[in-house]
Design a protein around this motif. Structure first.
Motif, PDB file in Angstrom:
ATOM      1  N   PHE A  22       0.858  -1.174   0.000  1.00  0.00           N
ATOM      2  CA  PHE A  22       0.000   0.000   0.000  1.00  0.00           C
ATOM      3  C   PHE A  22       0.896   1.226   0.000  1.00  0.00           C
ATOM      4  O   PHE A  22       1.360   1.689   1.028  1.00  0.00           O
ATOM      5  N   LYS A  23       1.169   1.729  -1.209  1.00  0.00           N
ATOM      6  CA  LYS A  23       2.057   2.879  -1.384  1.00  0.00           C
ATOM      7  C   LYS A  23       1.189   4.133  -1.411  1.00  0.00           C
ATOM      8  O   LYS A  23       0.683   4.531  -2.461  1.00  0.00           O
ATOM      9  N   HIS A  24       1.003   4.761  -0.252  1.00  0.00           N
ATOM     10  CA  HIS A  24       0.067   5.870  -0.108  1.00  0.00           C
ATOM     11  C   HIS A  24       0.639   7.223  -0.528  1.00  0.00           C
ATOM     12  O   HIS A  24      -0.080   8.219  -0.522  1.00  0.00           O
ATOM     13  N   ARG A  25       1.923   7.256  -0.888  1.00  0.00           N
ATOM     14  CA  ARG A  25       2.518   8.497  -1.407  1.00  0.00           C
ATOM     15  C   ARG A  25       3.702   8.133  -2.286  1.00  0.00           C
ATOM     16  O   ARG A  25       4.249   7.037  -2.206  1.00  0.00           O
ATOM     17  N   GLU A  26       4.104   9.063  -3.102  1.00  0.00           N
ATOM     18  CA  GLU A  26       5.237   8.837  -4.001  1.00  0.00           C
ATOM     19  C   GLU A  26       6.547   8.991  -3.236  1.00  0.00           C
ATOM     20  O   GLU A  26       6.654   9.818  -2.323  1.00  0.00           O
ATOM     21  N   ILE A  27       7.510   8.210  -3.636  1.00  0.00           N
ATOM     22  CA  ILE A  27       8.836   8.272  -3.032  1.00  0.00           C
ATOM     23  C   ILE A  27       9.649   9.321  -3.783  1.00  0.00           C
ATOM     24  O   ILE A  27       9.787   9.238  -5.005  1.00  0.00           O
ATOM     25  N   GLU A  28      10.147  10.300  -3.059  1.00  0.00           N
ATOM     26  CA  GLU A  28      10.946  11.362  -3.671  1.00  0.00           C
ATOM     27  C   GLU A  28      12.419  11.094  -3.403  1.00  0.00           C
ATOM     28  O   GLU A  28      12.829  10.961  -2.259  1.00  0.00           O
ATOM     29  N   GLY A  29      13.211  10.984  -4.448  1.00  0.00           N
ATOM     30  CA  GLY A  29      14.635  10.735  -4.312  1.00  0.00           C
ATOM     31  C   GLY A  29      15.001   9.360  -4.830  1.00  0.00           C
ATOM     32  O   GLY A  29      14.164   8.587  -5.291  1.00  0.00           O
ATOM     33  N   LYS A  30      16.274   9.050  -4.737  1.00  0.00           N
ATOM     34  CA  LYS A  30      16.789   7.763  -5.201  1.00  0.00           C
ATOM     35  C   LYS A  30      16.778   6.770  -4.047  1.00  0.00           C
ATOM     36  O   LYS A  30      17.359   7.018  -2.991  1.00  0.00           O
ATOM     37  N   ILE A  31      16.128   5.633  -4.249  1.00  0.00           N
ATOM     38  CA  ILE A  31      16.035   4.617  -3.199  1.00  0.00           C
ATOM     39  C   ILE A  31      17.393   3.946  -3.030  1.00  0.00           C
ATOM     40  O   ILE A  31      17.991   3.474  -3.986  1.00  0.00           O
ATOM     41  N   LYS A  32      17.873   3.906  -1.792  1.00  0.00           N
ATOM     42  CA  LYS A  32      19.160   3.289  -1.482  1.00  0.00           C
ATOM     43  C   LYS A  32      18.992   1.869  -0.951  1.00  0.00           C
ATOM     44  O   LYS A  32      19.695   0.961  -1.363  1.00  0.00           O
ATOM     45  N   THR A  33      18.094   1.679   0.015  1.00  0.00           N
ATOM     46  CA  THR A  33      17.877   0.357   0.593  1.00  0.00           C
ATOM     47  C   THR A  33      16.395   0.113   0.831  1.00  0.00           C
ATOM     48  O   THR A  33      15.604   1.063   0.920  1.00  0.00           O
ATOM     49  N   CYS A  34      16.043  -1.161   0.955  1.00  0.00           N
ATOM     50  CA  CYS A  34      14.681  -1.563   1.307  1.00  0.00           C
ATOM     51  C   CYS A  34      14.788  -2.519   2.485  1.00  0.00           C
ATOM     52  O   CYS A  34      15.383  -3.592   2.374  1.00  0.00           O
ATOM     53  N   THR A  35      14.218  -2.125   3.609  1.00  0.00           N
ATOM     54  CA  THR A  35      14.217  -2.968   4.802  1.00  0.00           C
ATOM     55  C   THR A  35      12.822  -3.531   4.993  1.00  0.00           C
ATOM     56  O   THR A  35      11.837  -2.786   4.971  1.00  0.00           O
ATOM     57  N   ILE A  36      12.749  -4.839   5.162  1.00  0.00           N
ATOM     58  CA  ILE A  36      11.483  -5.508   5.417  1.00  0.00           C
ATOM     59  C   ILE A  36      11.410  -5.763   6.916  1.00  0.00           C
ATOM     60  O   ILE A  36      12.320  -6.353   7.493  1.00  0.00           O
ATOM     61  N   LYS A  37      10.324  -5.307   7.547  1.00  0.00           N
ATOM     62  CA  LYS A  37      10.227  -5.380   9.006  1.00  0.00           C
ATOM     63  C   LYS A  37       8.883  -5.952   9.424  1.00  0.00           C
ATOM     64  O   LYS A  37       7.854  -5.624   8.844  1.00  0.00           O
ATOM     65  N   ARG A  38       8.923  -6.805  10.453  1.00  0.00           N
ATOM     66  CA  ARG A  38       7.698  -7.311  11.088  1.00  0.00           C
ATOM     67  C   ARG A  38       7.579  -6.621  12.432  1.00  0.00           C
ATOM     68  O   ARG A  38       8.512  -6.634  13.230  1.00  0.00           O
ATOM     69  N   ASP A  39       6.432  -6.021  12.702  1.00  0.00           N
ATOM     70  CA  ASP A  39       6.270  -5.356  13.995  1.00  0.00           C
ATOM     71  C   ASP A  39       5.678  -6.318  15.020  1.00  0.00           C
ATOM     72  O   ASP A  39       5.433  -7.491  14.728  1.00  0.00           O
ATOM     73  N   SER A  40       5.435  -5.832  16.215  1.00  0.00           N
ATOM     74  CA  SER A  40       4.990  -6.694  17.313  1.00  0.00           C
ATOM     75  C   SER A  40       3.584  -7.257  17.095  1.00  0.00           C
ATOM     76  O   SER A  40       3.229  -8.261  17.699  1.00  0.00           O
ATOM     77  N   THR A  41       2.793  -6.632  16.232  1.00  0.00           N
ATOM     78  CA  THR A  41       1.445  -7.133  15.956  1.00  0.00           C
ATOM     79  C   THR A  41       1.440  -8.189  14.847  1.00  0.00           C
ATOM     80  O   THR A  41       0.401  -8.781  14.580  1.00  0.00           O
ATOM     81  N   GLY A  42       2.582  -8.380  14.190  1.00  0.00           N
ATOM     82  CA  GLY A  42       2.652  -9.353  13.114  1.00  0.00           C
ATOM     83  C   GLY A  42       2.472  -8.730  11.736  1.00  0.00           C
ATOM     84  O   GLY A  42       2.516  -9.428  10.729  1.00  0.00           O
ATOM     85  N   ALA A  43       2.285  -7.419  11.674  1.00  0.00           N
ATOM     86  CA  ALA A  43       2.146  -6.727  10.392  1.00  0.00           C
ATOM     87  C   ALA A  43       3.532  -6.561   9.767  1.00  0.00           C
ATOM     88  O   ALA A  43       4.524  -6.416  10.464  1.00  0.00           O
ATOM     89  N   TRP A  44       3.583  -6.579   8.432  1.00  0.00           N
ATOM     90  CA  TRP A  44       4.840  -6.443   7.697  1.00  0.00           C
ATOM     91  C   TRP A  44       4.893  -5.075   7.031  1.00  0.00           C
ATOM     92  O   TRP A  44       3.888  -4.578   6.515  1.00  0.00           O
ATOM     93  N   TYR A  45       6.096  -4.487   7.011  1.00  0.00           N
ATOM     94  CA  TYR A  45       6.298  -3.172   6.415  1.00  0.00           C
ATOM     95  C   TYR A  45       7.559  -3.175   5.542  1.00  0.00           C
ATOM     96  O   TYR A  45       8.493  -3.934   5.794  1.00  0.00           O
ATOM     97  N   ALA A  46       7.529  -2.314   4.536  1.00  0.00           N
ATOM     98  CA  ALA A  46       8.716  -2.060   3.713  1.00  0.00           C
ATOM     99  C   ALA A  46       9.152  -0.633   4.020  1.00  0.00           C
ATOM    100  O   ALA A  46       8.344   0.303   3.951  1.00  0.00           O
ATOM    101  N   ILE A  47      10.409  -0.473   4.381  1.00  0.00           N
ATOM    102  CA  ILE A  47      10.956   0.844   4.701  1.00  0.00           C
ATOM    103  C   ILE A  47      12.036   1.161   3.686  1.00  0.00           C
ATOM    104  O   ILE A  47      13.033   0.453   3.603  1.00  0.00           O
ATOM    105  N   PHE A  48      11.804   2.210   2.912  1.00  0.00           N
ATOM    106  CA  PHE A  48      12.744   2.603   1.859  1.00  0.00           C
ATOM    107  C   PHE A  48      13.563   3.789   2.343  1.00  0.00           C
ATOM    108  O   PHE A  48      13.016   4.813   2.724  1.00  0.00           O
ATOM    109  N   SER A  49      14.875   3.639   2.311  1.00  0.00           N
ATOM    110  CA  SER A  49      15.783   4.720   2.661  1.00  0.00           C
ATOM    111  C   SER A  49      16.175   5.407   1.357  1.00  0.00           C
ATOM    112  O   SER A  49      16.634   4.766   0.421  1.00  0.00           O
TER     113      SER A  49
END
Length: 168
Positions: free
Chosen positions: A140-167
Protein backbone atom coordinates in the motif's frame (compact mmCIF):
# COMPACT_ATOMS: atom_id res chain seq x y z
CA UNK A 1 19.87 14.26 3.30
CA UNK A 2 18.54 10.78 4.04
CA UNK A 3 14.91 10.12 4.74
CA UNK A 4 12.73 7.04 4.96
CA UNK A 5 9.34 6.00 3.64
CA UNK A 6 7.38 3.27 5.41
CA UNK A 7 4.65 1.33 3.61
CA UNK A 8 2.44 -1.53 4.77
CA UNK A 9 2.81 -4.91 3.05
CA UNK A 10 0.00 -7.42 2.55
CA UNK A 11 1.69 -10.77 1.92
CA UNK A 12 -0.14 -14.02 1.21
CA UNK A 13 0.18 -17.00 3.57
CA UNK A 14 2.97 -18.51 1.41
CA UNK A 15 4.80 -15.19 1.33
CA UNK A 16 4.48 -14.81 5.11
CA UNK A 17 6.08 -18.25 5.48
CA UNK A 18 8.97 -17.22 3.18
CA UNK A 19 9.42 -13.90 5.00
CA UNK A 20 9.53 -15.66 8.37
CA UNK A 21 12.01 -18.26 7.05
CA UNK A 22 14.22 -15.46 5.74
CA UNK A 23 14.02 -13.66 9.08
CA UNK A 24 14.94 -16.85 10.96
CA UNK A 25 17.86 -17.60 8.61
CA UNK A 26 19.15 -14.04 9.11
CA UNK A 27 18.81 -14.37 12.89
CA UNK A 28 20.76 -17.64 12.91
CA UNK A 29 23.47 -16.15 10.67
CA UNK A 30 23.72 -13.12 12.98
CA UNK A 31 24.17 -15.37 16.02
CA UNK A 32 26.69 -17.61 14.20
CA UNK A 33 28.73 -14.61 13.04
CA UNK A 34 28.64 -13.09 16.53
CA UNK A 35 29.82 -16.40 18.02
CA UNK A 36 32.65 -16.64 15.45
CA UNK A 37 33.84 -13.09 16.19
CA UNK A 38 33.64 -13.72 19.92
CA UNK A 39 35.53 -17.01 19.66
CA UNK A 40 38.27 -15.51 17.44
CA UNK A 41 38.77 -12.68 19.92
CA UNK A 42 38.77 -14.87 23.03
CA UNK A 43 41.05 -17.56 21.56
CA UNK A 44 43.57 -15.53 19.56
CA UNK A 45 42.83 -11.86 20.32
CA UNK A 46 42.03 -11.58 16.62
CA UNK A 47 39.27 -9.36 15.23
CA UNK A 48 37.50 -11.28 12.47
CA UNK A 49 36.74 -8.78 9.69
CA UNK A 50 33.59 -8.46 7.62
CA UNK A 51 35.48 -9.65 4.52
CA UNK A 52 36.67 -12.83 6.23
CA UNK A 53 33.13 -13.57 7.39
CA UNK A 54 31.81 -12.91 3.86
CA UNK A 55 34.29 -15.43 2.41
CA UNK A 56 33.13 -18.01 4.96
CA UNK A 57 29.52 -17.21 4.04
CA UNK A 58 30.24 -17.97 0.37
CA UNK A 59 31.56 -21.42 1.30
CA UNK A 60 28.69 -22.07 3.71
CA UNK A 61 26.03 -21.13 1.14
CA UNK A 62 27.14 -24.03 -1.05
CA UNK A 63 26.45 -26.50 1.78
CA UNK A 64 23.46 -24.96 3.58
CA UNK A 65 20.07 -24.95 1.81
CA UNK A 66 18.58 -22.34 4.17
CA UNK A 67 21.38 -19.88 3.32
CA UNK A 68 21.06 -20.68 -0.37
CA UNK A 69 17.33 -19.79 -0.31
CA UNK A 70 18.00 -16.21 0.88
CA UNK A 71 19.24 -13.48 -1.45
CA UNK A 72 23.04 -13.20 -0.99
CA UNK A 73 23.14 -9.43 -0.42
CA UNK A 74 20.63 -9.75 2.42
CA UNK A 75 22.99 -12.20 4.13
CA UNK A 76 25.95 -9.90 3.54
CA UNK A 77 24.00 -7.08 5.18
CA UNK A 78 23.51 -9.28 8.27
CA UNK A 79 27.29 -9.66 8.49
CA UNK A 80 27.65 -5.89 8.17
CA UNK A 81 25.27 -5.52 11.14
CA UNK A 82 27.46 -7.78 13.26
CA UNK A 83 30.60 -5.90 12.24
CA UNK A 84 28.95 -2.55 12.97
CA UNK A 85 27.80 -3.77 16.41
CA UNK A 86 31.42 -4.61 17.28
CA UNK A 87 32.75 -1.33 15.90
CA UNK A 88 30.25 0.56 18.04
CA UNK A 89 31.17 -1.54 21.08
CA UNK A 90 34.89 -0.79 20.70
CA UNK A 91 34.16 2.90 20.03
CA UNK A 92 32.20 3.12 23.29
CA UNK A 93 34.98 1.33 25.21
CA UNK A 94 37.57 3.73 23.77
CA UNK A 95 35.46 6.79 24.68
CA UNK A 96 34.89 5.56 28.25
CA UNK A 97 31.13 5.15 27.79
CA UNK A 98 29.08 2.18 28.99
CA UNK A 99 30.07 -0.35 26.31
CA UNK A 100 27.22 -2.89 26.01
CA UNK A 101 28.67 -6.03 24.36
CA UNK A 102 26.74 -7.14 21.23
CA UNK A 103 24.03 -9.64 22.17
CA UNK A 104 22.82 -12.86 20.65
CA UNK A 105 19.31 -12.57 19.24
CA UNK A 106 16.65 -14.95 20.54
CA UNK A 107 13.44 -15.84 18.72
CA UNK A 108 11.34 -12.75 18.30
CA UNK A 109 14.25 -10.35 18.81
CA UNK A 110 15.37 -10.16 15.20
CA UNK A 111 12.69 -8.24 13.35
CA UNK A 112 14.07 -7.02 10.03
CA UNK A 113 16.30 -7.71 7.07
CA UNK A 114 17.62 -5.34 4.40
CA UNK A 115 17.96 -5.49 0.64
CA UNK A 116 20.84 -3.09 -0.06
CA UNK A 117 20.51 -2.88 -3.85
CA UNK A 118 17.61 -1.69 -5.99
CA UNK A 119 16.81 -3.41 -9.26
CA UNK A 120 18.31 -6.81 -8.59
CA UNK A 121 17.20 -7.38 -4.99
CA UNK A 122 13.89 -5.55 -5.05
CA UNK A 123 11.80 -3.33 -7.27
CA UNK A 124 8.44 -1.61 -7.13
CA UNK A 125 5.99 -2.19 -9.97
CA UNK A 126 2.67 -0.46 -9.43
CA UNK A 127 1.11 -1.83 -6.24
CA UNK A 128 3.59 -4.73 -5.96
CA UNK A 129 6.97 -4.94 -4.28
CA UNK A 130 9.03 -7.66 -5.93
CA UNK A 131 11.60 -9.19 -3.56
CA UNK A 132 14.25 -11.58 -4.77
CA UNK A 133 13.64 -15.04 -3.33
CA UNK A 134 10.16 -14.16 -2.03
CA UNK A 135 8.09 -12.85 -4.94
CA UNK A 136 5.64 -10.04 -5.62
CA UNK A 137 3.99 -8.75 -2.45
CA UNK A 138 1.07 -6.33 -2.45
CA UNK A 139 2.13 -2.96 -1.01
CA UNK A 140 0.00 0.00 0.00
CA UNK A 141 2.06 2.88 -1.38
CA UNK A 142 0.07 5.87 -0.11
CA UNK A 143 2.52 8.50 -1.41
CA UNK A 144 5.24 8.84 -4.00
CA UNK A 145 8.84 8.27 -3.03
CA UNK A 146 10.95 11.36 -3.67
CA UNK A 147 14.63 10.73 -4.31
CA UNK A 148 16.79 7.76 -5.20
CA UNK A 149 16.03 4.62 -3.20
CA UNK A 150 19.16 3.29 -1.48
CA UNK A 151 17.88 0.36 0.59
CA UNK A 152 14.68 -1.56 1.31
CA UNK A 153 14.22 -2.97 4.80
CA UNK A 154 11.48 -5.51 5.42
CA UNK A 155 10.23 -5.38 9.01
CA UNK A 156 7.70 -7.31 11.09
CA UNK A 157 6.27 -5.36 13.99
CA UNK A 158 4.99 -6.69 17.31
CA UNK A 159 1.45 -7.13 15.96
CA UNK A 160 2.65 -9.35 13.11
CA UNK A 161 2.15 -6.73 10.39
CA UNK A 162 4.84 -6.44 7.70
CA UNK A 163 6.30 -3.17 6.41
CA UNK A 164 8.72 -2.06 3.71
CA UNK A 165 10.96 0.84 4.70
CA UNK A 166 12.74 2.60 1.86
CA UNK A 167 15.78 4.72 2.66
CA UNK A 168 16.26 7.50 0.08
Amino acid sequence: MRSAYKFRLYPTEDQIKKLEETLETCRQLYNDALAAKKEAWEDDRYNLTYYEMARQLSANRKKNQALKAVYAHVLQDVLRRVDKAFQNFFRRVKNGETPGYPRFKGRGWYKSFTYPDAGTGYKIEGSKLILSGIGAIRIFKHREIEGKIKTCTIKRDSTGAWYAIFSV
